[in-house]
Enzyme design. Structure first.
Site: not given
Ligand code: UD1
Ligand code: CA
Length: 464
Positions: A10, A15
């Site tokens: 989602a 970036r």
């Molecule tokens: C997350 C983890 C982190 C881990 C990393 C690995 C959390 C809080 N942190 O961080 O510990 O090291 O992944 O890659 O989970 N997404 C949604 N809906 C949302 C938020 C995110 O679908 O409301 C999806 C994003 O599209 C993505 C994934 O969830 O595919 C991870 O979200 P992202 O914000 O990228 O997390 P990171 O900061 O990378």
């Molecule tokens: Ca993130």
């Protein structure tokens, strides 16, 4: 009891600096999310749920029918992402694997190992040891080595940031109790997000056990957040696919310069030369030499064929074909066996019979060409009158003289011949010769009449 998968897709992917949603960026012509779906399905997950949000329509349009699509209205954190699936999973029992749509290199075997590690625990985390943990959540362990928490980089102390064991963002949960635990997670942190990682603490507070496994090949968990990481992931996937084909008997002269998409199939004793791009559901049979500088999309190439410096799109090529250099087969071509399509020849929507040769500088479109036909250099089908396309039929063993203009719709019979440079506008009966051109005129002494001052004894002298 069953194993289910949930893929988080989602997020916006800021970036990437792109109008395309992050999970639709491609590795070897397939979207990132497709790799994750394939891994979940290959690991034996019976249902796969994909959570969409940002640019939902675009993402949903490319998702296969084998997945369930769920919409996360607000991107308020990964704990909320999983909670979005509660209704869809009502009554489901077993394990839920949670994956990210932007972590495309994960192997199905690793997922299976993670599911096993979850047996008897409330959850299991997939971790990795990396040289540079920047940006990832860090894994905290107690004196017995068991997980005591995950802390996000933005919330970590200086000391915690030195930890090089990271959370890959891939987990397996026991479905029983999962959603109640997710509801206990708050957003009191640096990003004011509901962190899925906080579920570790919720489990430990309930004295429910948390397992983990550490992936041995950290490249599997490479996340794609930028175009630099997209290129890095492409290199890993390219290498993985190419090495598997080489192990099964395909020669690659320079594997780093061959790009073979995941759904392509290659048979042993085929050679790929540098700058070859094979994509879609392309199939290359045994004993072929493909490349250099060749792109083949959704096409099949029969055994023993050569395709040199050419493009083949949505077409079927028989055995022992000799294609190129610089041939362009546009969609809808079918070539039977032993066909030659030579230098700078363009074909479109054309059926070519066995043994036929179109060796030089031709355009043949919307045509049915029989067997053992020879089409002379520079001959073309004039298939478009500015309004509509028309078909050409050329019978078996016809001989098309060089630079024949075949004005469609027209049929040239079997064993018929056309004279070089003829414009053929009427049907040619079987076995006939059709010639259409003015008689050649000879004007003696032309050079001297044109340039009277020149020396008439020097016939080869260049005129200016
Ligand atoms: C997350 C983890 C982190 C881990 C990393 C690995 C959390 C809080 N942190 O961080 O510990 O090291 O992944 O890659 O989970 N997404 C949604 N809906 C949302 C938020 C995110 O679908 O409301 C999806 C994003 O599209 C993505 C994934 O969830 O595919 C991870 O979200 P992202 O914000 O990228 O997390 P990171 O900061 O990378
Ligand atoms: Ca993130």
């Amino acid at each position: 009891m069953s194993n289910l998968a949930l893929i988080m897709a989602a997020g916006q992917g800021t970036r990437m600096k792109s109008n395309t949603p992050k999970v639709l960026h491609q590795i070897l012509d397939a979207p990132l999310v497709q790799y994750v779906i394939s891994a979940a399905q290959a690991a034996g997950c019976e249902r796969t749920l994909v959570i969409t949000g940002h640019q939902r329509e675009e993402v949903e349009a490319v998702l296969p029918d084998t997945v369930e699509k769920i919409y996360q209205a607000e991107r308020i954190g990964t704990a909320n992402t999983v909670l979005t699936a509660e209704q869809a999973l009502e009554g489901a029992q077993g394990k839920l694997v949670v994956l990210s749509g932007d972590v495309p290199l994960l192997r199905p075997e690793t997922l299976q190992a993670l599911m096993e590690a979850c047996t008897g625990s409330a959850m299991a985390v997939l971790t990795a040891h990396v040289d540079d943990p920047m940006g990832y959540g860090r894994v905290l362990r107690n004196e017995y080595g068991t997980i005591s928490g995950i802390v996000e980089e933005k919330d970590a102390t200086e000391e915690q940031r030195l930890i090089t064991e990271i959370n890959t963002g891939i987990y397996c949960f026991e479905l029983e109790g999962l959603f109640d635990r997710l509801r206990k997670i708050g957003n009191d942190n640096a990003q004011h997000e509901y962190y899925l990682t906080d579920i570790v603490q919720v489990c430990l507070d309930e004295e429910a056990s948390v397992g983990s496994i550490t992936v041995s090949d950290a490249s599997e968990t490479l996340g794609v957040n930028s175009r630099v990481q997209l290129a890095a992931a492409t290199r890993v996937m390219q290498r993985r696919i190419n090495e598997a084909w080489m192990m099964s008997g395909v020669t690659m002269v320079a594997p780093e310069l061959c790009w073979v998409a995941p759904d392509v199939t290659l048979e042993p004793d085929t050679t790929l030369l540098p700058m070859t791009f094979l994509s879609g559901a392309t199939k290359i049979a045994s004993g072929c030499v493909i490349g250099p500088d060749t792109r083949i999309i959704n096409s099949s190439i029969g055994a023993g064929s050569l395709v040199d410096s050419s493009i083949v799109l949505y077409s079927e090529v028989g055995q022992r074909a000799d294609i190129g250099p610089r041939a362009y087969l546009r969609p809808g071509c079918v070539l039977e066996n032993d066909v030659k399509i030579g230098t700078s020849v363009e074909l479109k929507g054309t059926h070519v019979g066995s043994g036929t040769k179109i060796p030089h500088l031709s355009y043949i479109g919307d045509a049915k060409v029989g067997a053992d036909v020879n089409i002379g250099a520079g001959s073309i089908t004039c298939n478009y009158d500015g309004q509509k396309k028309s078909r050409t039929v050329i019978g078996d063993s016809a001989f098309i003289g060089s630079s024949t203009m075949i004005v469609a719709p027209v049929t040239i019979g079997a064993h018929a011949t056309t004279g070089a440079a003829s414009a053929i506008t009427k049907d040619v009966p079987d076995g006939a010769l059709a010639v259409e051109r003015g008689d050649q005129t000879i004007i003696e002494g032309w050079a001297q009449r044109r340039h009277p001052g020149d020396n008439a004894d020097a016939p080869g002298k260049e005129a200016h």
